[in-house]
Design an enzyme around this catalytic site. Structure first.
Site, PDB file in Angstrom:
ATOM      1  N   HIS A 166       0.817  -1.226   0.000  1.00 39.27           N
ATOM      2  CA  HIS A 166       0.000   0.000   0.000  1.00 39.27           C
ATOM      3  C   HIS A 166       0.843   1.265   0.000  1.00 39.27           C
ATOM      4  O   HIS A 166       0.322   2.359  -0.194  1.00 39.27           O
ATOM      5  CB  HIS A 166      -0.915   0.005   1.231  1.00 39.27           C
ATOM      6  N   ASP A 380       3.518   9.718  -0.625  1.00 40.27           N
ATOM      7  CA  ASP A 380       2.349   8.943  -0.198  1.00 40.27           C
ATOM      8  C   ASP A 380       2.061   7.901  -1.265  1.00 40.27           C
ATOM      9  O   ASP A 380       2.047   8.229  -2.461  1.00 40.27           O
ATOM     10  CB  ASP A 380       1.131   9.888  -0.044  1.00 40.27           C
TER      11      ASP A 380
HETATM   12  C1  G6P Z   1      -1.026   3.159   6.230  1.00 38.82           C
HETATM   13  C2  G6P Z   1      -0.547   1.750   5.985  1.00 38.82           C
HETATM   14  C3  G6P Z   1      -1.495   0.735   6.601  1.00 38.82           C
HETATM   15  C4  G6P Z   1      -1.750   1.078   8.052  1.00 38.82           C
HETATM   16  C5  G6P Z   1      -2.269   2.516   8.194  1.00 38.82           C
HETATM   17  C6  G6P Z   1      -2.480   2.938   9.653  1.00 38.82           C
HETATM   18  O1  G6P Z   1      -2.166   3.425   5.472  1.00 38.82           O
HETATM   19  O2  G6P Z   1      -0.368   1.519   4.617  1.00 38.82           O
HETATM   20  O3  G6P Z   1      -0.950  -0.569   6.518  1.00 38.82           O
HETATM   21  O4  G6P Z   1      -2.654   0.169   8.650  1.00 38.82           O
HETATM   22  O5  G6P Z   1      -1.315   3.372   7.605  1.00 38.82           O
HETATM   23  O6  G6P Z   1      -1.313   2.759  10.401  1.00 38.82           O
HETATM   24  P1  G6P Z   1      -1.235   1.803  11.670  1.00 38.82           P
HETATM   25  O7  G6P Z   1       0.225   1.735  12.002  1.00 38.82           O
HETATM   26  O8  G6P Z   1      -2.053   2.487  12.716  1.00 38.82           O
HETATM   27  O9  G6P Z   1      -1.812   0.468  11.297  1.00 38.82           O
END
Ligand code: G6P
Length: 474
Positions: A166, A380
């Site tokens: 992602h 991003d």
């Molecule tokens: C980004 C990453 C995700 C992640 C999200 C929130 O979008 O690509 O994999 O889940 O951030 O971050 P966190 O560390 O809270 O899961």
């Protein structure tokens, strides 16, 4: 580990489960589907396929049994306190996250964190292997789990394995700093299909695979190096830009309660002529400081200011135990305080700063009322906020200021595109967006809406899963 009939034919493996815990009406703990891009993207696919989601609950040392929520079967993987600090906060978010986002903060390379990353990836792979039926499709998500494809293939060669990254995949000059660069690429090469957000991310990965493993590539097709006299495996690495549930969000933004809430918020903000909005996780990749600097200068210059113009900045709390995030919060709050100190009057703050998360209804109301949306990341992978803003503006009003360094900028070409490091250029773009006539707004909004309507999250998932099917049926 013989697969049984009850096992799932479709398994998602992600660092987090797609649910958050909350206290229900009678005080009992309940789970609610969590907001956020990844979950919004995969929930409909999972429900439609009666699949299983393997992931972490988000709390350390928690041992829960598998359970069902919102039509999804969820299988928790336990992380100890040490795993959280070494695998999640350490290797995932203080090594890979900054490295993959073009070193917008310095990555730390700690050998202990790598060991934990390997061990936790092994645990996720084992859990996925337990859940998957013979020949099942397993879709592994994101940078926290890059070793899972090869670990899973070693145990279960029957599976069809997809991986989607992602976040960006960096150029080789940056990627090659990673002491475990070869192991990570080999981990990913265990997949049949590796999806990236942008063409550039896919070609960065293809180059890393050639440089580090002796794989050969032709277009998006990779052939791994022959091993023990056996010829290599074939797989693909290609772009599949992620999107949002456009129709669902548009419908939400048309609900009378949401429309009324947007009007109420506008009046609570003092009915300013122009409302600018920023919505981000509080993360150094999001360019919040650069945006505030540009906005602050516009106020200093007397070009914009309260009560005629206000900025609402939602900065949702994120990774709060990681030092870089703590430092960023201090810096953001310092600059917000300075700007408000210099430019607010009683009852008319220049910036409404909200270090909070909001439900999706409130977010839709904010998008609706925003005249100008500021999305200025330094790097991003995609940025779904930009797409969400466009999805809510069926009125063809509003203007999007968007960083060139987002995946979204490849698609939303009619936005006011900026280099966020260029403060003067960003100021000019903000002024142009603020001054856009209604016909100019709709001239830009219409093609961007067409794009997010055609390329929504269902299109994304179908394109990826269709391509995975093609690769594995050859
Ligand atoms: C980004 C990453 C995700 C992640 C999200 C929130 O979008 O690509 O994999 O889940 O951030 O971050 P966190 O560390 O809270 O899961």
């Amino acid at each position: 580990m013989a697969p049984t009939a009850e096992r799932a034919t479709f398994v998602v493996v992600a660092n987090r489960l797609p649910v958050d815990r909350y206290a229900g009406a009678d005080g009992r703990e309940e789970w609610r589907t969590s907001p956020g891009g990844l979950v919004a993207a995969l929930e409909p696919v999972l429900v439609a396929n009666s699949g299983t989601w393997v992931g972490w609950s988000g709390a350390p040392d928690e041992k829960c049994e598998p359970f069902d929520a919102d039509g999804m079967h969820l299988v928790p993987v336990t992380l100890s306190t040490d795993d959280v600090s070494d695998y999640y906060e350490g290797f995932s978010n203080a090594t890979l996250w900054p490295l993959y986002h073009d070193v917008t903060a310095p990555p730390a390379f700690e050998r202990r964190w790598w060991e934990a990353y390997h061990e936790v990836n092994r645990r996720f792979a084992a859990a996925a292997g337990e859940e998957a039926a013979e020949d099942a499709v397993v879709w592994v998500q994101d940078y926290q789990l890059q070793l899972v494809p090869a670990l899973l293939r070693a145990e279960r060669p029957d599976l069809r394995i997809g991986f989607f990254n992602h976040i960006p995949f960096p150029g080789y000059e940056l990627y090659s700093r990673l002491p475990w660069r070869t192991q990570v690429v080999e981990g990913l090469l265990g997949a049949d299909l590796i999806g990236f957000q942008r063409r550039d991310d896919a070609s960065n990965f293809l180059r890393a695979a050639r440089m580090l493993t002796g794989a050969t590539t032709r277009g998006s097709v990779i052939e791994t190096a022959p091993e023990n006299g056996r010829s290599g495996r074939r797989l693909r690495a290609a772009p599949f830009p992620i999107s949002i549930d456009t129709a669902g969000l548009e419908q939400l933004s048309r609900q009378p309660e949401v429309v009324a809430r947007a009007a109420e918020l506008r009046s609570e903000l003092g009915n300013p002529g122009t409302i600018l909005l920023g919505v981000d996780r509080l993360d150094y990749t999001k360019g919040i400081l650069h945006r505030l600097r540009a906005y602050g200068e516009l106020l200093d210059d007397g070009e914009l200011g309260p009560p005629g113009t206000v900025l609402v900045q939602v900065a949702s709390p994120s990774r709060e135990r990681v030092e870089e995030y703590q430092n960023l919060r201090d810096e953001v709050e310092l600059i917000v305080g300075r700007i408000n100190g210099d430019h607010s009057s009683v009852g008319n703050p220049a910036i409404h700063y909200l270090h909070q998360s909001f439900p999706k209804e409130e977010m839709a109301a904010l998008y609706l009322l925003a005249d100008v949306m500021l999305v200025t990341p330094l790097r991003d992978g995609m940025n779904l906020v930009a797409k969400e803003y466009v999805a809510c503006h069926h009125d063809l009003r509003g203007a999007l200021v968007l960083s060139e360094f987002t995946g979204a900028a490849d698609e939303l070409r009619q936005a006011y595109l900026v280099n966020p490091y260029d403060i003067d250029g960003t100021k000019e773009a903000i002024l142009a967006a603020v001054g856009a006539s209604p016909s100019e707004q709709s001239r830009r909004m219409r093609p961007m809406r067409r794009r997010v309507i055609e390329s929504d999250v269902h299109h994304w998932a179908n394109a990826f899963l269709g391509a995975l099917d093609m690769v594995t049926s050859n």
